[in-house]
Write an enzyme that holds these catalytic residues in place. Structure first.
Site, PDB file in Angstrom:
ATOM      1  N   LYS A  88      -8.191   1.339  36.530  1.00  0.00           N
ATOM      2  CA  LYS A  88      -8.467   1.472  37.957  1.00  0.00           C
ATOM      3  C   LYS A  88      -7.744   2.711  38.463  1.00  0.00           C
ATOM      4  O   LYS A  88      -6.575   2.914  38.162  1.00  0.00           O
ATOM      5  CB  LYS A  88      -7.965   0.241  38.712  1.00  0.00           C
ATOM      6  CG  LYS A  88      -8.325   0.243  40.177  1.00  0.00           C
ATOM      7  CD  LYS A  88      -7.691  -0.893  40.937  1.00  0.00           C
ATOM      8  CE  LYS A  88      -8.171  -2.222  40.435  1.00  0.00           C
ATOM      9  NZ  LYS A  88      -7.629  -3.347  41.207  1.00  0.00           N
TER      10      LYS A  88
ATOM     11  N   CYS B 118     -10.127   3.023  51.578  1.00  0.00           N
ATOM     12  CA  CYS B 118     -11.238   2.793  50.654  1.00  0.00           C
ATOM     13  C   CYS B 118     -11.761   4.097  50.060  1.00  0.00           C
ATOM     14  O   CYS B 118     -11.857   5.106  50.746  1.00  0.00           O
ATOM     15  CB  CYS B 118     -12.374   2.093  51.401  1.00  0.00           C
ATOM     16  SG  CYS B 118     -13.822   1.791  50.377  1.00  0.00           S
TER      17      CYS B 118
ATOM     18  N   CYS C 173     -14.422   3.430  47.563  1.00  0.00           N
ATOM     19  CA  CYS C 173     -15.649   2.964  46.901  1.00  0.00           C
ATOM     20  C   CYS C 173     -16.843   2.910  47.847  1.00  0.00           C
ATOM     21  O   CYS C 173     -17.959   2.707  47.403  1.00  0.00           O
ATOM     22  CB  CYS C 173     -15.433   1.583  46.285  1.00  0.00           C
ATOM     23  SG  CYS C 173     -15.319   0.230  47.481  1.00  0.00           S
TER      24      CYS C 173
ATOM     25  N   CYS D 265      -9.325  -0.336  52.939  1.00  0.00           N
ATOM     26  CA  CYS D 265      -9.794  -1.079  51.772  1.00  0.00           C
ATOM     27  C   CYS D 265      -9.716  -2.577  52.049  1.00  0.00           C
ATOM     28  O   CYS D 265      -8.725  -3.071  52.577  1.00  0.00           O
ATOM     29  CB  CYS D 265      -8.925  -0.730  50.562  1.00  0.00           C
ATOM     30  SG  CYS D 265      -9.353  -1.680  49.093  1.00  0.00           S
TER      31      CYS D 265
ATOM     32  N   HIS E 273     -14.023  -3.125  46.163  1.00  0.00           N
ATOM     33  CA  HIS E 273     -14.166  -2.366  44.922  1.00  0.00           C
ATOM     34  C   HIS E 273     -14.075  -3.281  43.699  1.00  0.00           C
ATOM     35  O   HIS E 273     -14.635  -2.964  42.654  1.00  0.00           O
ATOM     36  CB  HIS E 273     -13.103  -1.262  44.834  1.00  0.00           C
ATOM     37  CG  HIS E 273     -11.710  -1.784  44.891  1.00  0.00           C
ATOM     38  ND1 HIS E 273     -11.046  -1.960  46.097  1.00  0.00           N
ATOM     39  CD2 HIS E 273     -10.862  -2.192  43.919  1.00  0.00           C
ATOM     40  CE1 HIS E 273      -9.840  -2.447  45.848  1.00  0.00           C
ATOM     41  NE2 HIS E 273      -9.704  -2.591  44.531  1.00  0.00           N
TER      42      HIS E 273
END
Length: 131
Positions: free
Chosen positions: A80, A97, A99, A108, A112
């Site tokens: 990751k 975030c 993603c 976030c 993800h």
């Protein structure tokens, strides 16, 4: 070989000359339903040849493969990708975030994790903490 020669030299020209192609623009409006049906096969052949030629000769027409990943080349060897950044003007810690799946943009929310499981990607948030 004779059958091919006969088709090219005799049958095809006879077929094409028998097609109801009008001499003027107004003639197209006077064609009967049967005449329009007779024009479908040669039109389909011309369109097919044009489409195949377009696909073969136009680079923009060729499809690019899509793996579903949003991270195709950043630190792929890691399980990751997580970045730690020290910033003076935040509370204690903030996760942003990367993603584009979060429902709490720009923060976030862990979306993800599902994205990574479904796609094999390794994207993670940017975590910013204060010293």
């Amino acid at each position: 070989m004779q059958s091919l020669s006969h088709a090219v030299k005799t049958s095809l020209p006879n077929y094409l000359s028998s097609l109801p192609v009008p001499d003027s623009v107004g003639g197209w409006f006077k064609l009967s339903f049967k005449d329009w049906l007779a024009l479908i096969p040669p039109t389909a052949v011309v369109v097919g040849i044009g489409y195949i030629s377009y696909q073969a000769l136009c680079p923009a027409a060729q499809r690019k493969s899509c793996s579903g990943r949003c991270n195709d080349n950043i630190r792929k060897h890691e399980a990751k990708v997580v970045d730690m950044i020290d910033i003076e003007n935040i509370a204690d810690k903030a996760a942003f975030c990367r993603c584009w799946k979060t429902k709490n943009w720009p923060y976030c929310d862990g979306s993800h994790g599902e994205h990574n499981k479904n796609t094999g990607d390794n994207v993670g948030p940017v975590v910013i903490k204060r010293n």
